[in-house]
Design a protein around this motif. Structure first.
Motif, PDB file in Angstrom:
ATOM      1  N   LEU A 162       0.842  -1.208   0.000  1.00  0.00           N
ATOM      2  CA  LEU A 162       0.000   0.000   0.000  1.00  0.00           C
ATOM      3  C   LEU A 162       0.880   1.263   0.000  1.00  0.00           C
ATOM      4  O   LEU A 162       0.589   2.233  -0.705  1.00  0.00           O
ATOM      5  CB  LEU A 162      -0.926   0.024   1.217  1.00  0.00           C
ATOM      6  CG  LEU A 162      -2.015  -1.057   1.321  1.00  0.00           C
ATOM      7  CD1 LEU A 162      -2.741  -0.944   2.663  1.00  0.00           C
ATOM      8  CD2 LEU A 162      -3.015  -0.937   0.173  1.00  0.00           C
ATOM      9  N   TYR A 163       1.930   1.269   0.824  1.00  0.00           N
ATOM     10  CA  TYR A 163       2.857   2.410   0.833  1.00  0.00           C
ATOM     11  C   TYR A 163       3.358   2.656  -0.589  1.00  0.00           C
ATOM     12  O   TYR A 163       3.436   3.792  -1.060  1.00  0.00           O
ATOM     13  CB  TYR A 163       4.100   2.127   1.693  1.00  0.00           C
ATOM     14  CG  TYR A 163       3.955   2.145   3.193  1.00  0.00           C
ATOM     15  CD1 TYR A 163       2.725   2.115   3.834  1.00  0.00           C
ATOM     16  CD2 TYR A 163       5.101   2.175   3.984  1.00  0.00           C
ATOM     17  CE1 TYR A 163       2.641   2.101   5.229  1.00  0.00           C
ATOM     18  CE2 TYR A 163       5.029   2.178   5.372  1.00  0.00           C
ATOM     19  CZ  TYR A 163       3.804   2.134   5.988  1.00  0.00           C
ATOM     20  OH  TYR A 163       3.742   2.126   7.367  1.00  0.00           O
ATOM     21  N   GLN A 164       3.770   1.576  -1.221  1.00  0.00           N
ATOM     22  CA  GLN A 164       4.352   1.648  -2.556  1.00  0.00           C
ATOM     23  C   GLN A 164       3.349   2.238  -3.552  1.00  0.00           C
ATOM     24  O   GLN A 164       3.672   3.102  -4.355  1.00  0.00           O
ATOM     25  CB  GLN A 164       4.743   0.219  -2.987  1.00  0.00           C
ATOM     26  CG  GLN A 164       5.258   0.072  -4.397  1.00  0.00           C
ATOM     27  CD  GLN A 164       6.657   0.662  -4.559  1.00  0.00           C
ATOM     28  OE1 GLN A 164       7.396   0.778  -3.596  1.00  0.00           O
ATOM     29  NE2 GLN A 164       6.991   1.069  -5.772  1.00  0.00           N
ATOM     30  N   GLU A 165       2.120   1.785  -3.430  1.00  0.00           N
ATOM     31  CA  GLU A 165       1.121   2.178  -4.430  1.00  0.00           C
ATOM     32  C   GLU A 165       0.590   3.587  -4.194  1.00  0.00           C
ATOM     33  O   GLU A 165       0.254   4.288  -5.148  1.00  0.00           O
ATOM     34  CB  GLU A 165      -0.036   1.175  -4.404  1.00  0.00           C
ATOM     35  CG  GLU A 165      -1.046   1.432  -5.508  1.00  0.00           C
ATOM     36  CD  GLU A 165      -1.693   0.130  -5.958  1.00  0.00           C
ATOM     37  OE1 GLU A 165      -2.584   0.206  -6.809  1.00  0.00           O
ATOM     38  OE2 GLU A 165      -1.301  -0.942  -5.448  1.00  0.00           O
ATOM     39  N   TYR A 166       0.523   4.010  -2.926  1.00  0.00           N
ATOM     40  CA  TYR A 166      -0.153   5.275  -2.640  1.00  0.00           C
ATOM     41  C   TYR A 166       0.791   6.376  -2.155  1.00  0.00           C
ATOM     42  O   TYR A 166       0.471   7.161  -1.269  1.00  0.00           O
ATOM     43  CB  TYR A 166      -1.318   5.037  -1.676  1.00  0.00           C
ATOM     44  CG  TYR A 166      -2.337   4.094  -2.272  1.00  0.00           C
ATOM     45  CD1 TYR A 166      -3.002   4.420  -3.461  1.00  0.00           C
ATOM     46  CD2 TYR A 166      -2.603   2.852  -1.701  1.00  0.00           C
ATOM     47  CE1 TYR A 166      -3.919   3.547  -4.038  1.00  0.00           C
ATOM     48  CE2 TYR A 166      -3.525   1.968  -2.273  1.00  0.00           C
ATOM     49  CZ  TYR A 166      -4.165   2.325  -3.448  1.00  0.00           C
ATOM     50  OH  TYR A 166      -5.062   1.457  -4.028  1.00  0.00           O
ATOM     51  N   SER A 212       4.033   6.445   3.120  1.00  0.00           N
ATOM     52  CA  SER A 212       3.360   5.906   4.296  1.00  0.00           C
ATOM     53  C   SER A 212       2.274   6.820   4.861  1.00  0.00           C
ATOM     54  O   SER A 212       1.335   6.344   5.509  1.00  0.00           O
ATOM     55  CB  SER A 212       4.399   5.640   5.388  1.00  0.00           C
ATOM     56  OG  SER A 212       5.129   6.819   5.666  1.00  0.00           O
ATOM     57  N   LEU A 213       2.387   8.142   4.653  1.00  0.00           N
ATOM     58  CA  LEU A 213       1.512   9.058   5.396  1.00  0.00           C
ATOM     59  C   LEU A 213       0.024   8.814   5.127  1.00  0.00           C
ATOM     60  O   LEU A 213      -0.764   8.657   6.063  1.00  0.00           O
ATOM     61  CB  LEU A 213       1.849  10.517   5.080  1.00  0.00           C
ATOM     62  CG  LEU A 213       0.868  11.509   5.746  1.00  0.00           C
ATOM     63  CD1 LEU A 213       1.019  11.484   7.261  1.00  0.00           C
ATOM     64  CD2 LEU A 213       1.041  12.910   5.200  1.00  0.00           C
ATOM     65  N   ARG A 214      -0.361   8.827   3.854  1.00  0.00           N
ATOM     66  CA  ARG A 214      -1.789   8.691   3.558  1.00  0.00           C
ATOM     67  C   ARG A 214      -2.317   7.319   3.960  1.00  0.00           C
ATOM     68  O   ARG A 214      -3.467   7.179   4.382  1.00  0.00           O
ATOM     69  CB  ARG A 214      -2.063   8.965   2.078  1.00  0.00           C
ATOM     70  CG  ARG A 214      -1.892  10.440   1.707  1.00  0.00           C
ATOM     71  CD  ARG A 214      -2.192  10.654   0.232  1.00  0.00           C
ATOM     72  NE  ARG A 214      -1.898  12.016  -0.193  1.00  0.00           N
ATOM     73  CZ  ARG A 214      -0.680  12.491  -0.435  1.00  0.00           C
ATOM     74  NH1 ARG A 214       0.378  11.709  -0.269  1.00  0.00           N
ATOM     75  NH2 ARG A 214      -0.513  13.745  -0.829  1.00  0.00           N
ATOM     76  N   ARG A 245      -5.221  14.661   1.515  1.00  0.00           N
ATOM     77  CA  ARG A 245      -6.421  13.877   1.795  1.00  0.00           C
ATOM     78  C   ARG A 245      -6.056  12.427   2.043  1.00  0.00           C
ATOM     79  O   ARG A 245      -5.148  11.899   1.399  1.00  0.00           O
ATOM     80  CB  ARG A 245      -7.354  13.903   0.571  1.00  0.00           C
ATOM     81  CG  ARG A 245      -7.926  15.249   0.302  1.00  0.00           C
ATOM     82  CD  ARG A 245      -9.171  15.090  -0.536  1.00  0.00           C
ATOM     83  NE  ARG A 245      -8.963  15.638  -1.870  1.00  0.00           N
ATOM     84  CZ  ARG A 245      -9.867  15.593  -2.829  1.00  0.00           C
ATOM     85  NH1 ARG A 245     -11.018  14.971  -2.646  1.00  0.00           N
ATOM     86  NH2 ARG A 245      -9.624  16.132  -4.002  1.00  0.00           N
ATOM     87  N   THR A 246      -6.793  11.779   2.924  1.00  0.00           N
ATOM     88  CA  THR A 246      -6.618  10.334   3.059  1.00  0.00           C
ATOM     89  C   THR A 246      -7.181   9.643   1.819  1.00  0.00           C
ATOM     90  O   THR A 246      -7.836  10.273   0.982  1.00  0.00           O
ATOM     91  CB  THR A 246      -7.315   9.808   4.334  1.00  0.00           C
ATOM     92  OG1 THR A 246      -8.640  10.331   4.373  1.00  0.00           O
ATOM     93  CG2 THR A 246      -6.553  10.225   5.574  1.00  0.00           C
ATOM     94  N   LEU A 247      -6.927   8.354   1.715  1.00  0.00           N
ATOM     95  CA  LEU A 247      -7.334   7.601   0.527  1.00  0.00           C
ATOM     96  C   LEU A 247      -8.849   7.407   0.523  1.00  0.00           C
ATOM     97  O   LEU A 247      -9.460   7.182   1.570  1.00  0.00           O
ATOM     98  CB  LEU A 247      -6.609   6.260   0.514  1.00  0.00           C
ATOM     99  CG  LEU A 247      -5.075   6.397   0.535  1.00  0.00           C
ATOM    100  CD1 LEU A 247      -4.417   5.043   0.746  1.00  0.00           C
ATOM    101  CD2 LEU A 247      -4.569   7.066  -0.737  1.00  0.00           C
ATOM    102  N   GLN A 248      -9.416   7.488  -0.653  1.00  0.00           N
ATOM    103  CA  GLN A 248     -10.873   7.359  -0.807  1.00  0.00           C
ATOM    104  C   GLN A 248     -11.164   6.284  -1.854  1.00  0.00           C
ATOM    105  O   GLN A 248     -10.267   5.811  -2.525  1.00  0.00           O
ATOM    106  CB  GLN A 248     -11.487   8.703  -1.234  1.00  0.00           C
ATOM    107  CG  GLN A 248     -11.147   9.877  -0.323  1.00  0.00           C
ATOM    108  CD  GLN A 248     -11.669   9.715   1.096  1.00  0.00           C
ATOM    109  OE1 GLN A 248     -12.717   9.121   1.310  1.00  0.00           O
ATOM    110  NE2 GLN A 248     -10.923  10.216   2.078  1.00  0.00           N
ATOM    111  N   GLY A 249     -12.422   5.947  -1.978  1.00  0.00           N
ATOM    112  CA  GLY A 249     -12.867   5.060  -3.059  1.00  0.00           C
ATOM    113  C   GLY A 249     -12.205   3.700  -3.004  1.00  0.00           C
ATOM    114  O   GLY A 249     -12.098   3.083  -1.942  1.00  0.00           O
ATOM    115  N   GLU A 250     -11.750   3.254  -4.158  1.00  0.00           N
ATOM    116  CA  GLU A 250     -11.165   1.922  -4.301  1.00  0.00           C
ATOM    117  C   GLU A 250      -9.933   1.757  -3.393  1.00  0.00           C
ATOM    118  O   GLU A 250      -9.737   0.711  -2.773  1.00  0.00           O
ATOM    119  CB  GLU A 250     -10.779   1.707  -5.782  1.00  0.00           C
ATOM    120  CG  GLU A 250     -10.621   0.269  -6.189  1.00  0.00           C
ATOM    121  CD  GLU A 250     -11.784  -0.612  -5.722  1.00  0.00           C
ATOM    122  OE1 GLU A 250     -11.475  -1.643  -5.095  1.00  0.00           O
ATOM    123  OE2 GLU A 250     -12.972  -0.261  -5.943  1.00  0.00           O
ATOM    124  N   ALA A 251      -9.123   2.810  -3.319  1.00  0.00           N
ATOM    125  CA  ALA A 251      -7.905   2.754  -2.507  1.00  0.00           C
ATOM    126  C   ALA A 251      -8.257   2.515  -1.038  1.00  0.00           C
ATOM    127  O   ALA A 251      -7.600   1.728  -0.342  1.00  0.00           O
ATOM    128  CB  ALA A 251      -7.121   4.055  -2.659  1.00  0.00           C
TER     129      ALA A 251
END
Lengths: 297, 297
Positions: free
Chosen positions: A246-250, A253-255, A277-283
């Motif tokens: 997840l870190y890698q994709e988004y 690390s913060l979000r 913004r924090t992750l929304q939707g599919e993420a």
């Protein structure tokens, strides 16, 4: 203070201000878990987005609620003037140490960065950790510059960016840097996915994001590596692979950490300063799945 | 307001504060030269290094001393909250327009940047120029994102990074971007060495650093390009080649312009906020030689 597990909590906030109640609870959890130090107002704590006054208040709340665990406070700012004010406030709050990154708008030269550390160190009565984070500061330290800065008597640690995943390469990296440092200056790894390799390669500390939310998980990995149990340390990191993905994709690390904290109810939503913004939707659904898979709460 | 020569003055400062007297004098010179607009608190004006209060004061002094020349005020900050406060202060001061770059510490996503502009535009009663400066913000606009943001009714201009030195390539670049913008949104070139090519390639404005110190020189180049006098515009830029070489060698225009201003006595030394420093030693001597060669004063 700059060895073992240094856990970096979020600073939950919205457009009205810092959620002090939630922040205190995060710090209390870290103190109860007996991490080796608490690193407040790091990149995970969104130091760059808060005013000097807000930062002074967060530093004070941290020390008041950290029990016997030493608190390291991030003091970075674009201007030396503001760094000095943050350093003074952190010391007044009772910080055990400070963390300083060479934040930039205009790209900085090596001489400018050296003089920043020199000036700030002159004003300090607590030890300083040099925060090397090219992803956010866009400044690239040479090993030679690290060596020069580490000669300043207040410098006690360097927080380095992720090492390569290969243990032999990581060992060579850590040994190469260490050869340029006074013997009492520690090296700490950052970038959670590189933590096990970094510690096994000879880093003295892990400056940890996930440790700010799940100190027990990060402590178990750290203690295994400190005991020289290579197999267990690697296995504990491998078990967290879905999180590292997840870190890698988004984008780091913060979000991801902030989204986990929202989803598990540890902080209110939103917890990041706009425009972040924090992750929304599919993420967000993917983060939820990883929380379930790893039984995080 | 977002066409022709927009001149960006330095904000002379030291660790005690802004040198208001010197700043006013810089603004007065630009007003006397009748530049098309004055861009205060741009990157050249070190907006990122000043407090909100200092920025409000600088905006006020600018408008009070700019005569009939419209003033564009930089409002960028890491946090949307602070951008909104800067926008309000700029409007209260009487700014004719504002300039907004997506400043980052954590790398921003396209959606975060769009939402920043959307939120800020909702609060504005003056037009906005989108400031695309990847060298300092580390955010890379796609043309598609520029097109989306330019649909916001307050957006009136885009300040783009340097175009290629090749005129045909630059024309294709400007035409490609323009095709995605509403017809009333202008495109302005930045990066002084690319100004002649940019204007000849169809840019409507030059957001100029050297224009902040030597408005007559920048106006002559601008007027030649606006009149379609390709030969003269190119020749005027070529005559400044020794200056462009300094920008190239010393990490951009800011330290060079600030060093020139110190050497010519237009500002006191130091004029940059620590940890930034003007050029010293051999580099300073080279700047001095270029000042002599170009008969700057």
């Amino acid at each position: 203070m700059f060895t073992g597990l240094s856990a970096f909590p979020l600073t939950p906030m919205n457009e009205q201000g810092v959620n002090e109640h939630e922040f205190i609870r995060l710090v209390e959890c870290l103190a109860e878990a007996e991490v080796d130090s608490i690193g407040v107002l790091g990149s995970t704590g969104n130091y760059a987005y808060l005013s000097s006054e807000e930062r002074a208040r967060v530093a004070k709340l941290s020390v008041e609620n950290a029990g016997n665990v030493p608190v390291v406070v991030g003091i970075g700012a674009l201007r030396t003037r503001d760094v000095l004010a943050n350093a003074e406030n952190a010391q007044q709050a009772g910080a055990g140490g400070v963390l300083l990154a060479p934040v930039s708008y205009q790209k900085l030269t090596d001489d400018e960065v050296f003089s920043l550390y020199e000036t700030v160190c002159r004003s300090l009565s607590v030890p300083l950790c040099v925060y090397d984070n090219p992803g956010t500061t866009h400044f690239h330290f040479s090993d030679e510059l690290h060596g020069r800065i580490a000669q300043l008597p207040q410098v006690a640690s360097i927080k380095i960016p992720p090492v390569q995943n290969d243990l032999a390469a990581a060992k060579a990296r850590v040994a190469g840097l260490r050869a340029l440092l006074p013997s009492d200056v520690t090296i700490g790894i950052s970038g959670d996915p590189a933590a096990a390799t970094g510690l096994l390669a000879g880093c003295d500390a892990w400056y940890s994001v996930i440790g700010g939310l799940y100190p027990e998980i990060a402590l178990a990995l750290t203690r295994a590596a400190q005991a020289g149990d290579t197999e267990q340390a690697i296995a504990r990191s491998a078990a967290l692979e879905p999180l590292w993905a997840l870190y890698q994709e988004y984008g780091g690390s913060l979000r991801v950490a902030a989204t986990i904290a929202e989803l598990t109810g540890n902080v209110s939503q939103p917890c990041l300063p706009q425009p972040l913004r924090t992750l929304q939707g599919e993420a967000r659904k993917r983060v939820e799945a990883v929380i379930d898979m790893l039984s995080l709460s």
